[in-house]
Design a protein around this motif. Structure first.
Motif, PDB file in Angstrom:
ATOM      1  N   LYS A  75      18.130  50.656  27.268  1.00  0.00           N
ATOM      2  CA  LYS A  75      17.697  51.894  27.215  1.00  0.00           C
ATOM      3  C   LYS A  75      19.010  52.787  26.583  1.00  0.00           C
ATOM      4  O   LYS A  75      18.480  53.683  25.708  1.00  0.00           O
ATOM      5  CB  LYS A  75      17.505  52.588  28.600  1.00  0.00           C
ATOM      6  CG  LYS A  75      15.937  52.083  28.951  1.00  0.00           C
ATOM      7  CD  LYS A  75      15.647  52.739  30.079  1.00  0.00           C
ATOM      8  CE  LYS A  75      14.200  52.291  30.606  1.00  0.00           C
ATOM      9  NZ  LYS A  75      13.750  53.030  31.839  1.00  0.00           N
ATOM     10  N   GLU A  76      20.171  52.458  26.879  1.00  0.00           N
ATOM     11  CA  GLU A  76      21.246  53.295  26.463  1.00  0.00           C
ATOM     12  C   GLU A  76      21.648  52.897  24.915  1.00  0.00           C
ATOM     13  O   GLU A  76      22.681  53.334  24.192  1.00  0.00           O
ATOM     14  CB  GLU A  76      22.455  53.281  27.285  1.00  0.00           C
ATOM     15  CG  GLU A  76      22.293  53.793  28.717  1.00  0.00           C
ATOM     16  CD  GLU A  76      23.439  53.744  29.619  1.00  0.00           C
ATOM     17  OE1 GLU A  76      24.500  53.761  29.431  1.00  0.00           O
ATOM     18  OE2 GLU A  76      23.056  53.771  30.793  1.00  0.00           O
ATOM     19  N   ARG A  77      21.036  52.013  24.278  1.00  0.00           N
ATOM     20  CA  ARG A  77      21.429  51.616  22.882  1.00  0.00           C
ATOM     21  C   ARG A  77      22.902  51.237  22.529  1.00  0.00           C
ATOM     22  O   ARG A  77      23.331  51.465  21.606  1.00  0.00           O
ATOM     23  CB  ARG A  77      20.855  52.702  22.228  1.00  0.00           C
ATOM     24  CG  ARG A  77      19.592  53.159  22.212  1.00  0.00           C
ATOM     25  CD  ARG A  77      19.205  54.299  21.226  1.00  0.00           C
ATOM     26  NE  ARG A  77      17.726  54.881  21.840  1.00  0.00           N
ATOM     27  CZ  ARG A  77      17.022  55.696  21.029  1.00  0.00           C
ATOM     28  NH1 ARG A  77      17.835  56.106  19.996  1.00  0.00           N
ATOM     29  NH2 ARG A  77      15.962  56.034  21.361  1.00  0.00           N
TER      30      ARG A  77
END
Length: 108
Positions: free
Chosen positions: A97-99
């Motif tokens: 999710k934090e890429r």
């Protein structure tokens, strides 16, 4: 007559039959089946990668999920247990999710 030599969904023969076309199928043994499921996973993932809009992407992700369910079933693991393992890994290592994109790590 076109040849395909690929794993297809269970209702495809019925769908083809309704068109009045002739076709040939066979039932795979366990070794052939897992080999073809693995090939199919790459095929479906490539179709997702090549999707050009959100609707296509969702359709292709559904196909990828169907292959994952079939693989889990082949390995005699429930989809729920597979989700538990995924969650355990996410708790230990995180998700995506934090890429975060890793560039390099210093060598010793």
């Amino acid at each position: 007559m076109p040849t395909y030599y690929k794993l297809v969904r269970d209702h495809i023969p019925e769908i083809i039959e309704k068109t009045g076309k002739k076709f040939t199928t066979k039932i795979l043994n366990s070794t052939e089946y897992i080999e073809e499921l693995k090939k199919k996973s790459f095929e479906e993932l490539e179709e997702y990668v090549n999707a050009t809009n959100k609707e296509e992407a969702i359709e292709e992700l559904a196909d990828v999920l169907e292959i994952i369910r079939a693989l889990a079933d082949y390995h005699d693991i429930s989809f729920e247990r597979l989700e538990e393992v995924r969650q355990e890994k996410a708790n230990k290592r995180g998700g995506f999710k934090e890429r975060i994109f890793l560039i390099e790590v210093e060598d010793e």
